[in-house]
Motif scaffolding. Structure first.
Motif, PDB file in Angstrom:
ATOM      1  N   THR A  65       0.842  -1.190   0.000  1.00  0.00           N
ATOM      2  CA  THR A  65       0.000   0.000   0.000  1.00  0.00           C
ATOM      3  C   THR A  65       0.879   1.244   0.000  1.00  0.00           C
ATOM      4  N   ILE A  66       0.583   2.179  -0.880  1.00  0.00           N
ATOM      5  CA  ILE A  66       1.297   3.456  -0.933  1.00  0.00           C
ATOM      6  C   ILE A  66       0.321   4.512  -0.433  1.00  0.00           C
ATOM      7  N   LYS A  67       0.684   5.170   0.668  1.00  0.00           N
ATOM      8  CA  LYS A  67      -0.224   6.118   1.300  1.00  0.00           C
ATOM      9  C   LYS A  67       0.218   7.557   1.070  1.00  0.00           C
ATOM     10  N   MET A  68      -0.747   8.454   1.168  1.00  0.00           N
ATOM     11  CA  MET A  68      -0.474   9.869   1.345  1.00  0.00           C
ATOM     12  C   MET A  68      -0.725  10.138   2.827  1.00  0.00           C
ATOM     13  N   TYR A  69      -0.119  11.172   3.368  1.00  0.00           N
ATOM     14  CA  TYR A  69      -0.188  11.419   4.800  1.00  0.00           C
ATOM     15  C   TYR A  69      -0.809  12.781   5.098  1.00  0.00           C
ATOM     16  N   PRO A  70      -1.973  12.812   5.746  1.00  0.00           N
ATOM     17  CA  PRO A  70      -2.564  14.086   6.171  1.00  0.00           C
ATOM     18  C   PRO A  70      -1.686  14.700   7.263  1.00  0.00           C
ATOM     19  N   LEU A  71      -1.390  15.976   7.134  1.00  0.00           N
ATOM     20  CA  LEU A  71      -0.529  16.675   8.095  1.00  0.00           C
ATOM     21  C   LEU A  71      -1.352  17.730   8.819  1.00  0.00           C
ATOM     22  N   VAL A  72      -2.211  17.294   9.719  1.00  0.00           N
ATOM     23  CA  VAL A  72      -3.111  18.225  10.405  1.00  0.00           C
ATOM     24  C   VAL A  72      -2.358  19.186  11.309  1.00  0.00           C
ATOM     25  N   TYR A  73      -1.119  18.889  11.667  1.00  0.00           N
ATOM     26  CA  TYR A  73      -0.311  19.722  12.546  1.00  0.00           C
ATOM     27  C   TYR A  73       0.654  20.624  11.776  1.00  0.00           C
ATOM     28  N   ALA A  74       0.548  20.677  10.447  1.00  0.00           N
ATOM     29  CA  ALA A  74       1.423  21.527   9.623  1.00  0.00           C
ATOM     30  C   ALA A  74       0.585  22.565   8.890  1.00  0.00           C
ATOM     31  N   ASP A  75       1.235  23.654   8.495  1.00  0.00           N
ATOM     32  CA  ASP A  75       0.555  24.705   7.740  1.00  0.00           C
ATOM     33  C   ASP A  75       0.543  24.366   6.262  1.00  0.00           C
ATOM     34  N   LYS A  76      -0.569  24.682   5.619  1.00  0.00           N
ATOM     35  CA  LYS A  76      -0.684  24.477   4.175  1.00  0.00           C
ATOM     36  C   LYS A  76       0.238  25.494   3.484  1.00  0.00           C
ATOM     37  N   PRO A  77       0.970  25.068   2.452  1.00  0.00           N
ATOM     38  CA  PRO A  77       1.807  26.031   1.733  1.00  0.00           C
ATOM     39  C   PRO A  77       0.964  27.157   1.154  1.00  0.00           C
ATOM     40  N   ARG A  78       1.572  28.320   1.037  1.00  0.00           N
ATOM     41  CA  ARG A  78       0.829  29.448   0.484  1.00  0.00           C
ATOM     42  C   ARG A  78       0.428  29.170  -0.965  1.00  0.00           C
ATOM     43  N   HIS A  79      -0.453  29.970  -1.486  1.00  0.00           N
ATOM     44  CA  HIS A  79      -1.043  29.775  -2.817  1.00  0.00           C
ATOM     45  C   HIS A  79       0.023  29.470  -3.872  1.00  0.00           C
ATOM     46  N   ALA A  80      -0.262  28.493  -4.705  1.00  0.00           N
ATOM     47  CA  ALA A  80       0.583  28.075  -5.828  1.00  0.00           C
ATOM     48  C   ALA A  80       1.932  27.550  -5.361  1.00  0.00           C
ATOM     49  N   ARG A  81       1.974  26.962  -4.191  1.00  0.00           N
ATOM     50  CA  ARG A  81       3.194  26.355  -3.667  1.00  0.00           C
ATOM     51  C   ARG A  81       2.882  24.939  -3.194  1.00  0.00           C
ATOM     52  N   ALA A  82       3.917  24.105  -3.114  1.00  0.00           N
ATOM     53  CA  ALA A  82       3.720  22.724  -2.687  1.00  0.00           C
ATOM     54  C   ALA A  82       4.674  22.306  -1.578  1.00  0.00           C
ATOM     55  N   MET A  83       5.794  23.012  -1.412  1.00  0.00           N
ATOM     56  CA  MET A  83       6.857  22.542  -0.526  1.00  0.00           C
ATOM     57  C   MET A  83       6.614  22.893   0.942  1.00  0.00           C
ATOM     58  N   ILE A  84       6.864  21.902   1.808  1.00  0.00           N
ATOM     59  CA  ILE A  84       6.786  22.062   3.260  1.00  0.00           C
ATOM     60  C   ILE A  84       8.134  21.622   3.811  1.00  0.00           C
ATOM     61  N   ARG A  85       8.857  22.512   4.454  1.00  0.00           N
ATOM     62  CA  ARG A  85      10.163  22.149   5.031  1.00  0.00           C
ATOM     63  C   ARG A  85       9.940  21.191   6.201  1.00  0.00           C
ATOM     64  N   ALA A  86      10.740  20.143   6.250  1.00  0.00           N
ATOM     65  CA  ALA A  86      10.542  19.097   7.263  1.00  0.00           C
ATOM     66  C   ALA A  86      11.818  18.762   8.031  1.00  0.00           C
ATOM     67  N   THR A  87      12.883  19.490   7.802  1.00  0.00           N
ATOM     68  CA  THR A  87      14.182  19.135   8.367  1.00  0.00           C
ATOM     69  C   THR A  87      14.191  19.085   9.886  1.00  0.00           C
ATOM     70  N   ASP A  88      13.549  20.039  10.548  1.00  0.00           N
ATOM     71  CA  ASP A  88      13.664  20.159  12.001  1.00  0.00           C
ATOM     72  C   ASP A  88      12.490  19.589  12.783  1.00  0.00           C
ATOM     73  N   ASP A  89      11.488  19.063  12.138  1.00  0.00           N
ATOM     74  CA  ASP A  89      10.302  18.540  12.818  1.00  0.00           C
ATOM     75  C   ASP A  89      10.301  17.013  12.734  1.00  0.00           C
TER      76      ASP A  89
END
Length: 172
Positions: free
Chosen positions: A37-61
């Motif tokens: 099974t290949i899943k996508m992961y809901p990130l209810v504790y992260a902010d949605k990227p601003r309009h027309a963006r996709a990247m969420i920095r994850a290095t420190d979390d």
């Protein structure tokens, strides 16, 4: 011999045995379902990227790094590597501190108020230059606009002249 060729009672018994086997096979953490099974992961504790963006920095979390690690395992299985590219515990496979910068990508085919991670990438620094070590996108998001947005975000964040670690695969 087909199931339909069996007497009714035998057919019921065979199907009951198959259901027992399926119960052990599918949903369990170490069962085949977890491996297929290949899943996508809901990130209810992260902010949605601003309009027309996709990247969420994850290095420190740590929670986000665990999602990146899961995508790294998909990358490993799909491309046939021996080990995943990232351990969420901030150490590399030799026990040294892992300095890799990692990002997640928000799914573009969903309309949620929270981000839904549909891919990840890992970057390192080699001789002072930023290098894209790996990138993986969920198959449902490939061939759509996520890769274009992700690539644009990577260029904006790290400059348009970062190196790309080979080998390159058409599905990435």
């Amino acid at each position: 011999m087909s199931l339909n060729d069996l007497p009714a009672e035998t057919r019921k018994a065979v199907i009951a045995e198959r259901r027992e086997e399926l119960a052990a096979w599918w949903p369990r953490a170490k069962g085949a379902g977890a491996r297929t099974t290949i899943k996508m992961y809901p990130l209810v504790y992260a902010d949605k990227p601003r309009h027309a963006r996709a990247m969420i920095r994850a290095t420190d979390d740590k929670r986000l790094r665990e999602v990146v690690e899961a995508f790294g395992k998909y990358w490993r299985r799909e491309l046939g590597y021996d080990c995943a590219p990232l351990d969420a515990d901030f150490v590399d496979y030799e026990g040294r501190p892992n300095k890799a910068e990692v990002v997640l990508f928000d799914a573009q085919e969903t309309k949620d108020t929270f981000p839904v991670a549909a891919g990840a990438a890992g970057l390192s620094t080699v001789e002072g230059l930023r290098q894209l070590d790996w990138i993986w996108l969920h198959p449902f998001e490939r061939g759509r606009r996520l890769m274009n947005l992700a690539w644009s975000d990577l260029e904006d964040a790290y400059g348009g002249d970062f190196l790309i670690q080979p080998p390159l695969f058409p599905s990435s």
